[in-house]
Structure formats: C-alpha cells, structure tokens
Enzyme design. Sequence first.
Site, PDB file in Angstrom:
ATOM      1  N   SER A  14       6.360   9.881   9.112  1.00 34.16           N
ATOM      2  CA  SER A  14       6.997  10.679   7.953  1.00 34.16           C
ATOM      3  C   SER A  14       7.269   9.707   6.821  1.00 34.16           C
ATOM      4  O   SER A  14       6.884  10.126   5.827  1.00 34.16           O
ATOM      5  CB  SER A  14       8.248  11.071   8.584  1.00 34.16           C
ATOM      6  OG  SER A  14       8.286  12.021   9.716  1.00 34.16           O
ATOM      7  N   LYS A  51      10.353  18.068  20.693  1.00 31.97           N
ATOM      8  CA  LYS A  51      11.722  18.155  21.477  1.00 31.97           C
ATOM      9  C   LYS A  51      12.443  19.257  21.205  1.00 31.97           C
ATOM     10  O   LYS A  51      12.868  19.971  21.803  1.00 31.97           O
ATOM     11  CB  LYS A  51      12.394  16.820  21.349  1.00 31.97           C
ATOM     12  CG  LYS A  51      13.881  17.048  21.880  1.00 31.97           C
ATOM     13  CD  LYS A  51      14.775  15.789  21.262  1.00 31.97           C
ATOM     14  CE  LYS A  51      15.114  16.314  19.456  1.00 31.97           C
ATOM     15  NZ  LYS A  51      15.876  15.250  19.007  1.00 31.97           N
ATOM     16  N   TYR A 178      21.161   9.638  22.888  1.00 33.73           N
ATOM     17  CA  TYR A 178      20.753  10.875  22.511  1.00 33.73           C
ATOM     18  C   TYR A 178      19.432  11.388  23.183  1.00 33.73           C
ATOM     19  O   TYR A 178      19.524  12.805  23.330  1.00 33.73           O
ATOM     20  CB  TYR A 178      20.875  11.341  20.854  1.00 33.73           C
ATOM     21  CG  TYR A 178      19.828  10.902  20.282  1.00 33.73           C
ATOM     22  CD1 TYR A 178      18.285  11.650  19.827  1.00 33.73           C
ATOM     23  CD2 TYR A 178      19.913   9.312  19.653  1.00 33.73           C
ATOM     24  CE1 TYR A 178      17.530  11.067  19.116  1.00 33.73           C
ATOM     25  CE2 TYR A 178      18.682   8.952  18.829  1.00 33.73           C
ATOM     26  CZ  TYR A 178      17.643   9.676  18.580  1.00 33.73           C
ATOM     27  OH  TYR A 178      16.648   9.006  17.866  1.00 33.73           O
ATOM     28  N   GLU A 182      19.620  14.570  25.551  1.00 38.17           N
ATOM     29  CA  GLU A 182      18.817  15.828  25.243  1.00 38.17           C
ATOM     30  C   GLU A 182      17.898  16.250  26.081  1.00 38.17           C
ATOM     31  O   GLU A 182      17.735  17.273  26.530  1.00 38.17           O
ATOM     32  CB  GLU A 182      17.968  15.453  23.866  1.00 38.17           C
ATOM     33  CG  GLU A 182      18.989  15.426  22.544  1.00 38.17           C
ATOM     34  CD  GLU A 182      18.436  14.995  21.429  1.00 38.17           C
ATOM     35  OE1 GLU A 182      18.974  15.264  20.173  1.00 38.17           O
ATOM     36  OE2 GLU A 182      17.295  14.533  21.451  1.00 38.17           O
ATOM     37  N   ASP A 303      11.723   3.393  10.877  1.00 42.86           N
ATOM     38  CA  ASP A 303      12.350   2.911  12.281  1.00 42.86           C
ATOM     39  C   ASP A 303      11.829   1.365  12.485  1.00 42.86           C
ATOM     40  O   ASP A 303      12.593   0.731  13.189  1.00 42.86           O
ATOM     41  CB  ASP A 303      12.015   3.703  13.554  1.00 42.86           C
ATOM     42  CG  ASP A 303      12.495   4.960  13.550  1.00 42.86           C
ATOM     43  OD1 ASP A 303      13.455   5.308  12.505  1.00 42.86           O
ATOM     44  OD2 ASP A 303      12.660   5.729  14.364  1.00 42.86           O
ATOM     45  N   THR A 311      14.237  10.406  11.041  1.00 40.21           N
ATOM     46  CA  THR A 311      13.095  10.960  10.503  1.00 40.21           C
ATOM     47  C   THR A 311      13.654  11.212   8.831  1.00 40.21           C
ATOM     48  O   THR A 311      12.842  10.615   7.812  1.00 40.21           O
ATOM     49  CB  THR A 311      12.448  12.114  11.101  1.00 40.21           C
ATOM     50  OG1 THR A 311      11.831  11.780  12.174  1.00 40.21           O
ATOM     51  CG2 THR A 311      11.305  12.694   9.956  1.00 40.21           C
ATOM     52  N   ALA A 341      22.427  15.201  14.271  1.00 34.93           N
ATOM     53  CA  ALA A 341      22.703  16.189  15.354  1.00 34.93           C
ATOM     54  C   ALA A 341      22.037  15.769  16.736  1.00 34.93           C
ATOM     55  O   ALA A 341      21.000  15.064  16.597  1.00 34.93           O
ATOM     56  CB  ALA A 341      22.117  17.449  14.962  1.00 34.93           C
TER      57      ALA A 341
END
Length: 452
Positions: A14, A51, A178, A182, A303, A311, A341
């Site tokens: 991205s 995901k 996370y 998730e 990253d 992102t 989130a």
Amino acid sequence: MSFDYDLFVIGGGSGGVRAARLAAAEAGARVGLAEEYRMGGTCVIRGCVPKKLMVFASGYPRAFDDARAYGWAVEAGGFDWTAFRARLDAELDRLESVYRSNLSRAGVEVFDTRAALEDAHKVRLSTGEVKTAKHILIATGGAPFVPEFDGAEHVITSNEVFKLDALPKKMLIVGGGYIACEFACILNGLGVEMTQYYRGAQILRGFDEEARGHIAGAMRDDGIDLRVGTTVQRIDRVEDGLWVKSTDGHDAIYDKVMYATGRKPNTAGLGLEEAGVRLARSGAVEVDAYSQTSVPSIYAVGDVTDRVNLTPVAIREGAAFVETVFKANPTRPDHRQVPGAVFTQPELGAVGLTEEEARAQGAIEVYATAFRPMQSGFAGREDRVLMKLIVCADTRKVLGCHIVADHAGEMIQLAGVAIKMGATKEDFDRTVAVHPTMAEELVTMKAPARTG
C-alpha cells in the site's frame, strides 16, 4: 548524472504503490517499482482484506441464531470452506489487478521480481538488470515472526492460514496480539475448536486494560480456550496431528498450530547496510521525521520502518514522501491519535491514549459504561458493550476513546475525527444523541466513573 528513473520503489504494498502512483501521476516523475510476490502487499493479499472477509464469514452462525430469536425460520448448513476460498481468491485477484491498472495508468514501470540495493542510486533486480534512480524508496513491509524452538517447522502463520486446503477441526493459536485474537475469533466462528496461548498476563498488550479484559472475557464466553501465562515448549508430529507440550501442563494434539507472535521488518537481503542505511536492532529501517534514511537518496515508508504498522499510515507516509521529495513541500506524516480497530468478536475500536497512559501524564476523568445492546439483548445473548472516554481534567479535551462492541471499527473512525480536532468532553455533551443506537452512549455519559 543521468538516471533511469527519478524514483525506484522496492515493494508493491500500500505505501509503495501510493508513493509510486502519486510521484508519477501528480509530479510527472519517471518511476519504476519492483515487487517479488503480488501487487497489493500484506494488506490486500494476506492481511487486512482477506481477514476482514473471513470476519464477515465467521459472523453468520451468530446472525442465524439471532434471526431465529427475531422470528425467522432459518437453518444453517455446514460452512463450505472450499467455496468460500475460491471466492476469496477471485476477489484478491481482482484487487491486485486494480493495483496494477492504477500503476499502469500513472505511467509506473513494474518489475515482477526481487530487487536489492547496489548503492545509494542503484538497484539490482534478480534478473540481473541494474537500474539507477535519483531517489530510492524502501517499502518492503514486514513478515510474521516465529521464534526458534523444537518443532517450529510444523507451524503455520497468518500468511498460510488463507491458503488452507481444509479447515482444521482443532487448532491452537500462539500469541496475544490483534492478529492472534482476530484469527482465534474467526476460526471459532467458522466451527473450529480453538485454543489460544499467550505468555503474558493479558491479551492485546498496548490497548486499554479495561478493554483488554472485556475482550478476553467475551472470547472465553464464546468458547475459545484462552490460556494466558502459557506458551509452547515443543511440538512433535504424531499420527493424529501435532502434539504440543505447553508450559502449563495442558499438553494436547491439534490439527494445526498457528503462530502470531509478532512481525519483523522485511530488510534481510536487501543490501541496505552495505549501502550505508542504518537499521535498528529489530531490523527496521531507521528514518527521520520525513522518512529519510541515513543515506540522503534513500527513503523508507510503512511497516519496514516499524513506526505505526497500519496500512492507512503507510499510505499517508507514502503521500508525505512524494510531497517532500517531488513537490517541494516538506511534509511529516502525522502519527498522533491514529484510530485503529481489532476485529475480534466483539470488535475493539480505539483512538488516543489508554487510561493507563493518560493517568501517567496527569489528572484525568474516566467516563465509562457497560451495557447489553438492544439487538443481542432481545435475542437473549449476554453480550455487553463497553464505551469509554478519557478526559484531561484541566483542558477538558478528550484524550482517548475505547469501544468494545459490534461495529466498533465503524464507530471509532468518526470518534477519531472529533478527537483529532481537539474536542472537549463538553463538545461531546452538546452533541444530540442518535436514539436508539449504541454510539449514543458516547454523548450521554454525564458523571465520571472515576478520576485520578
């Protein structure tokens, strides 16, 4: 000196794609980009997008139960992983083609190959070609990290989970961040018997303590065997699957073991240190506020710099790089008050400071409420929503907002706008509630639950 390109980008995720496209389309730069795997990077190909589609798929069993409570005669059949995966693969192919089309329209020359630095202005492709560029941007992202231990060769990571031939019946996830949480919720929702190990005292380190506890309780209530203070000692392949010896004595056999124990920057083998680029101990590329490395012609975003590994942040960093380098408009990417989130069930949305962080900085007021939401309450579920505002006692500014609820990610995006603008608690109070909604609680909490 004459260069082949004004900019050469290594990495088609991205951040790299955004920088390449803007530099070519808006600044008229000659841009080349090399990507060794698939265009779109971790987020599009093996992260956020697939995901989230799995999150949607995993929510339907609960939706079917709720539908019956609301008077609908519905029966859920078995989940067809093969059919879902085929549609998922097709959607990722479509998104990758969009990325490629956008680059092509902007005039970016794409090389489907690995690239590494030769020096401050040269990039060598795995085909043997050498390209020169006035500026080089490193945007190679990160990769899952698996620690060394006996049996590590038997585990999978988040990269492989999307490509499973079949869903396992019984699975262990190791990790408490996370990604681990998730996928524990996703796979549990898809009918997999889930166990999760985390070596720390509580999952979701770095998030608000109260919110972390709320999520952990909800995961256990949903049937996930969440074990904190626990990790793997060894894994052996046996006839029935993978035998896992754990530190808490809960030895068991699983069909699959997935490690989600953090990510590391993708810097190995890129020739960075040889070119004079300083790396942190973690392997991350060290950059200044403008994403410039220790070599003036080389920059890095996303990253691989290990700043805020999200992102949308990588995209902002890529855009700021173009403003700085190609538009003579020095721009620092803003890493403050970034909303985020966690797509567990229920979701966790957060922006700004946690209660613990804010308390360490000065006097605060904490406004918090927990309640059963209307929709699930009517269906007979015991789910509870958490809404929380952290307020500076002196300035009255809202320093943080934390939401644990279905669709918390959607709500925190809008709360993030207000907090970024410097909204006070009184600004929230002056806002008329939208009734009946869960989010109305953010503007109706009048008395602090605690101060300090």
